[in-house]
Structure formats: structure tokens, C-alpha cells
Write an enzyme that holds these catalytic residues in place. Structure first.
Site, mmCIF file in Angstrom:
data_model
loop_
_atom_site.group_PDB
_atom_site.id
_atom_site.type_symbol
_atom_site.label_atom_id
_atom_site.label_comp_id
_atom_site.label_asym_id
_atom_site.label_seq_id
_atom_site.Cartn_x
_atom_site.Cartn_y
_atom_site.Cartn_z
ATOM 1 N N THR A 115 64.881 -31.720 83.043
ATOM 2 C CA THR A 115 64.410 -32.492 81.980
ATOM 3 C C THR A 115 63.672 -33.796 82.616
ATOM 4 O OG1 THR A 115 66.266 -31.822 80.549
ATOM 5 C CG2 THR A 115 65.134 -33.620 79.818
ATOM 6 N N LYS A 150 61.412 -30.495 74.960
ATOM 7 C CA LYS A 150 63.234 -30.853 75.421
ATOM 8 C C LYS A 150 63.397 -32.522 74.996
ATOM 9 C CE LYS A 150 66.790 -30.850 77.585
ATOM 10 N NZ LYS A 150 68.075 -30.140 76.646
HETATM 11 N N1 LIG Z 1 74.191 -30.889 81.908
HETATM 12 C C1 LIG Z 1 73.504 -30.438 80.503
HETATM 13 O O1 LIG Z 1 74.301 -30.077 79.784
HETATM 14 C C2 LIG Z 1 72.298 -30.345 80.728
HETATM 15 C C3 LIG Z 1 71.546 -30.949 81.660
HETATM 16 N N2 LIG Z 1 70.050 -30.899 81.566
HETATM 17 C C4 LIG Z 1 69.114 -31.510 82.595
HETATM 18 O O2 LIG Z 1 69.282 -30.772 83.777
HETATM 19 C C5 LIG Z 1 69.118 -31.672 84.867
HETATM 20 C C6 LIG Z 1 70.320 -31.452 85.580
HETATM 21 O O3 LIG Z 1 71.475 -31.888 84.998
HETATM 22 P P1 LIG Z 1 72.970 -31.691 85.515
HETATM 23 O O4 LIG Z 1 73.227 -30.401 86.275
HETATM 24 O O5 LIG Z 1 73.817 -31.812 84.325
HETATM 25 O O6 LIG Z 1 73.071 -32.890 86.390
HETATM 26 P P2 LIG Z 1 73.892 -33.227 87.597
HETATM 27 O O7 LIG Z 1 73.965 -34.801 87.765
HETATM 28 O O8 LIG Z 1 75.150 -32.387 87.632
HETATM 29 O O9 LIG Z 1 73.195 -32.789 89.066
HETATM 30 C C7 LIG Z 1 71.987 -33.460 89.356
HETATM 31 C C8 LIG Z 1 71.320 -32.577 90.613
HETATM 32 O O10 LIG Z 1 70.077 -33.433 91.128
HETATM 33 C C9 LIG Z 1 70.361 -33.760 92.371
HETATM 34 N N3 LIG Z 1 69.581 -34.935 92.621
HETATM 35 C C10 LIG Z 1 69.877 -36.269 92.261
HETATM 36 N N4 LIG Z 1 68.867 -37.155 92.783
HETATM 37 C C11 LIG Z 1 68.263 -36.375 93.835
HETATM 38 C C12 LIG Z 1 67.383 -36.764 94.664
HETATM 39 N N5 LIG Z 1 66.819 -37.954 94.712
HETATM 40 N N6 LIG Z 1 66.919 -35.898 95.458
HETATM 41 C C13 LIG Z 1 67.472 -34.624 95.485
HETATM 42 N N7 LIG Z 1 68.270 -33.955 94.501
HETATM 43 C C14 LIG Z 1 68.807 -35.070 93.718
HETATM 44 C C15 LIG Z 1 71.886 -33.834 92.640
HETATM 45 O O11 LIG Z 1 72.131 -33.622 94.037
HETATM 46 P P3 LIG Z 1 73.341 -34.241 94.726
HETATM 47 O O12 LIG Z 1 74.540 -33.039 94.371
HETATM 48 O O13 LIG Z 1 73.185 -34.417 96.053
HETATM 49 O O14 LIG Z 1 73.856 -35.554 93.915
HETATM 50 C C16 LIG Z 1 72.259 -32.493 91.678
HETATM 51 O O15 LIG Z 1 72.091 -31.312 92.436
HETATM 52 C C17 LIG Z 1 68.924 -33.086 84.260
HETATM 53 O O16 LIG Z 1 67.355 -33.339 84.183
HETATM 54 C C18 LIG Z 1 69.433 -32.850 82.892
HETATM 55 O O17 LIG Z 1 68.953 -33.823 82.188
HETATM 56 C C19 LIG Z 1 69.507 -29.962 80.657
HETATM 57 C C20 LIG Z 1 70.233 -29.443 79.667
HETATM 58 C C21 LIG Z 1 71.594 -29.569 79.776
HETATM 59 O O1 LIG Z 2 70.230 -31.420 77.697
HETATM 60 C C1 LIG Z 2 71.342 -31.232 77.027
HETATM 61 C C2 LIG Z 2 71.597 -29.952 76.220
HETATM 62 O O2 LIG Z 2 72.746 -29.779 75.897
HETATM 63 O O3 LIG Z 2 70.854 -29.483 75.954
#
Ligand SMILES: NC(=O)C1=CN([C@@H]2O[C@H](COP(=O)(O)OP(=O)(O)OC[C@H]3O[C@@H](n4cnc5c(N)ncnc54)[C@H](OP(=O)(O)O)[C@@H]3O)[C@@H](O)[C@H]2O)C=CC1
Ligand SMILES: O=CC(=O)O
Length: 291
Positions: free
Chosen positions: A95, A170
Site C-alpha cells: 500500500t 486502496k
Molecule cells: N497486514 C495487513 O492486514 C495488511 C497490510 N497491507 C499493506 O501491505 C504491506 C505489508 O504489510 P505487512 O505485511 O502487514 O507489514 P509488515 O510490517 O509485517 O512487513 C513489512 C515488510 O516490509 C519490509 N521492509 C520494511 N522496510 C524495508 C526496507 N527499507 N527495505 C526492504 N524491506 C523493507 C519488511 O522487512 P523486514 O522483515 O526486514 O523488516 C517486511 O518484509 C503494507 O504496505 C501494508 O500497508 C495491506 C493489506 C492488509
Molecule cells: O490494509 C488493511 C486491510 O485490512 O485491508
């Protein structure tokens, strides 16, 4: 089908696992490489850098935390851009704001690659069960090529036209969701403080016109102070911030979203950023009863 997968956080881990379980060959990379181990145990291959994954796979999906992460994985050393070329596709499901998505599109297409943004609606459990709603925009041919993967990851895919439209959709959806979570938290608090049983409120809400899976799913856990993260609060606040910026650009007044953003910021300042976004409920508990 073989795909690359960059980013194994809450969502990326569930999504890549789902692809593996459904017969896809998956090559994974995560900034913290140790998070790849569980996927490797289920048959995934590992790429040591994003560039290595792109080199190996025709199509690569990314699921990263925010605009800075999405840009860094593409543009920085050992990033996507070093290996993307004609015949390869890059699908960013993170997102982000439309500007970030457009920058990534320009970078990828300038090297001859295809780009699709495809953020998702739906959280940890829908990611685990393949019930996401996919909001794609960009390269139509890449969208069509990705349908077998999208059919595993989601219950419905939308193709919304030019790059930026998926990000906008989104952000609109999550702006509404974040505002609803704040109204819900205020309702639970008001019920409690005015002498009602908040559990009765959950039952009443569930039978009426504003029943929804979020209230039903999160309410009981919130009443037990359980904020085990499905959707981290820091990401919901990021989405509110980006949605408000979209509102600024389009001169749309959004007082409800702005107030909700303040509540999420307050929750972050209380150290709740890594908790589920329902932890915004805690911001109301610090208020004292008036006499
Ligand atoms: N969780 C949810 O319910 C939902 C989330 N989203 C969106 O999906 C995306 C991921 O969410 P989510 O999985 O929950 O987030 P997390 O915080 O669990 O995971 C984030 C990921 O991004 C990586 N990351 C962060 N910073 C960097 C960087 N500078 N360089 C490389 N990798 C990086 C992390 O790596 P590392 O492990 O090394 O920290 C990890 O793999 C977000 O944009 C969120 O808004 C969308 C729908 C639902
Ligand atoms: O981005 C979060 C979700 O639940 O959708």
C-alpha cells in the site's frame, strides 16, 4: 508458474506460502533474510538480493511496508532495477501513494519491464486463506498473465486502469476503515462509561444495518485488550496520512479522517505502532472520567 516474492512480513509470508501450497515455484527475498527460512522449509528458493530474484524470475511480486521501502527495493543497490528488462514483470502489492507507484512504474518501464500495482484489501487471515481483494492497475498484459496467481491470492481482482488508480482505491478504502475503527472504539468506550455492557453493543451492532466483519472480528478481542497484530497500527496511520494527502490534492475536506489520523498518531506515540490497528481503542482509555 514461477514467481519471485520480495517482502515476507505478515502479508508477504502468508501470500507466498499460499502460492507455494498451490503449486507455484517461489523464490523469496526479505531484508531480514532469516525470515526466508520458513518459506524455504516449504519448498521456496531464496534470492540473496531483490536483483537476484528478478534475474531468476519472469514475474516478481513485492509486499513491502511503505513508500520508502517500496522505492528502496527497486532503486537501491542490488535492487529490482539492476535486473529488470524486457520480458520481465514487476507487481507491487504494497500500500503506497499514487506518486510512489508512478515513480516505480517509470523506473521499471524505462528498462523495458512491465509494471502493475496491485494493493490488496483484506488482512492476515484473508491472505492466509486466499480471500484478498486485489486492486490492480497498470500493464494490462501483466495483469492477465498474473491472473493464475491472483486467483490463488484473492477472491476477486479488479483492473482499475492506469497506474495510480489501484493505490488511490486502496487509500480510499483504508481511510474509511480507519475512520470506522475510531467510531467503533468511541462507541465501545461510550457504552462502557455510560453503564452498558459493551458485549451487548457488539450483539446489537451485529444485527443491524452497520454490521460488518471488522466489528465482528475485532470487537471481542478489543474488549480483552488483545491487539495481536494482523494489520499493524503504524501501517493504518501511514494509510490515513497518504489518504489525507490525496484529499489535499483533490480539495476534499475530510474532517473525520483527519481526526482519526490524530488518534492513530497518538496511539503510535503511546508505543502501539506494532500492535493491531484496533489498539487505537487504547487512546480512549487514558481519558479520565469527568466529574
Ligand atoms: N497486514 C495487513 O492486514 C495488511 C497490510 N497491507 C499493506 O501491505 C504491506 C505489508 O504489510 P505487512 O505485511 O502487514 O507489514 P509488515 O510490517 O509485517 O512487513 C513489512 C515488510 O516490509 C519490509 N521492509 C520494511 N522496510 C524495508 C526496507 N527499507 N527495505 C526492504 N524491506 C523493507 C519488511 O522487512 P523486514 O522483515 O526486514 O523488516 C517486511 O518484509 C503494507 O504496505 C501494508 O500497508 C495491506 C493489506 C492488509
Ligand atoms: O490494509 C488493511 C486491510 O485490512 O485491508
Amino acid at each position: 508458474m514461477e514467481v519471485g516474492f520480495l517482502g515476507l512480513g505478515i502479508m508477504g509470508k502468508a501470500m507466498s506460502m499460499n502460492l507455494l501450497k498451490n503449486g507455484f515455484k517461489v523464490t523469496v527475498w526479505n531484508r531480514t533474510l532469516s525470515k526466508c527460512n520458513e518459506l524455504v522449509a516449504h519448498g521456496a528458493s531464496i534470492g540473496k538480493t531483490p536483483a537476484e530474484v528478478i534475474n531468476k524470475c519472469k514475474v516478481t511480486i513485492a509486499m513491502l511496508s511503505d513508500p520508502a521501502a517500496a522505492l528502496s527495493v527497486v532503486l537501491d543497490k542490488d535492487g529490482v532495477l539492476e535486473q529488470i528488462c524486457g520480458g520481465k514483470g514487476y507487481i507491487d502489492m504494497s500500500t503506497v501513494d499514487p506518486e510512489t507507484s508512478c515513480k516505480i512504474n517509470e523506473a521499471i518501464t524505462s528498462k523495458g519491464g512491465q509494471f502493475l500495482e496491485a494493493p490488496v484489501s483484506g488482512s492476515k487471515q484473508p491472505a492466509e486463506t486466499g480471500q484478498l481483494v486485489i486492486l490492480a492497475a497498470g500493464d494490462k498484459a501483466l495483469y492477465e498473465a498474473a491472473i493464475p496467481a491472483f486467483d490463488i491470492l484473492g477472491k476477486k481482482s479488479f483492473f482499475l486502469g492506469q497506474v495510480g488508480n489501484g493505490a488511490k482505491m486502496k487509500l480510499v478504502v483504508n481511510m474509511i476503515m480507519g475512520s470506522m475503527m475510531n467510531a467503533f472504539s468511541e462507541g465501545l468506550t461510550l457504552a462502557d462509561r455510560s453503564g452498558l455492557n459493551p458485549r451487548d453493543l457488539l450483539d446489537v451492532l451485529d444485527l443491524g444495518a452497520i454490521a460488518n466483519p471488522m466489528f465482528k472480528g475485532k470487537g471481542p478481542a478489543m474488549l480483552q485488550n488483545n491487539y495481536s497484530p494482523a494489520f499493524p497500527l503504524k501501517h493504518q496511520q501511514k494509510d490515513m496520512r497518504l489518504a489525507l494527502a490525496l484529499g489535499d490534492e483533490n480539495s476534499v475536506p475530510m474532517p473525520v479522517a483527519a481526526a482519526s489520523n490524530e488518534a492513530f498518531k497518538k496511539a503510535r506515540s503511546m508505543g502501539l505502532g506494532d500492535m493491531d490497528f484496533s489498539a487505537v481503542f487504547e487512546t480512549l482509555k487514558v481519558l479520565k472520567h469527568s466529574s
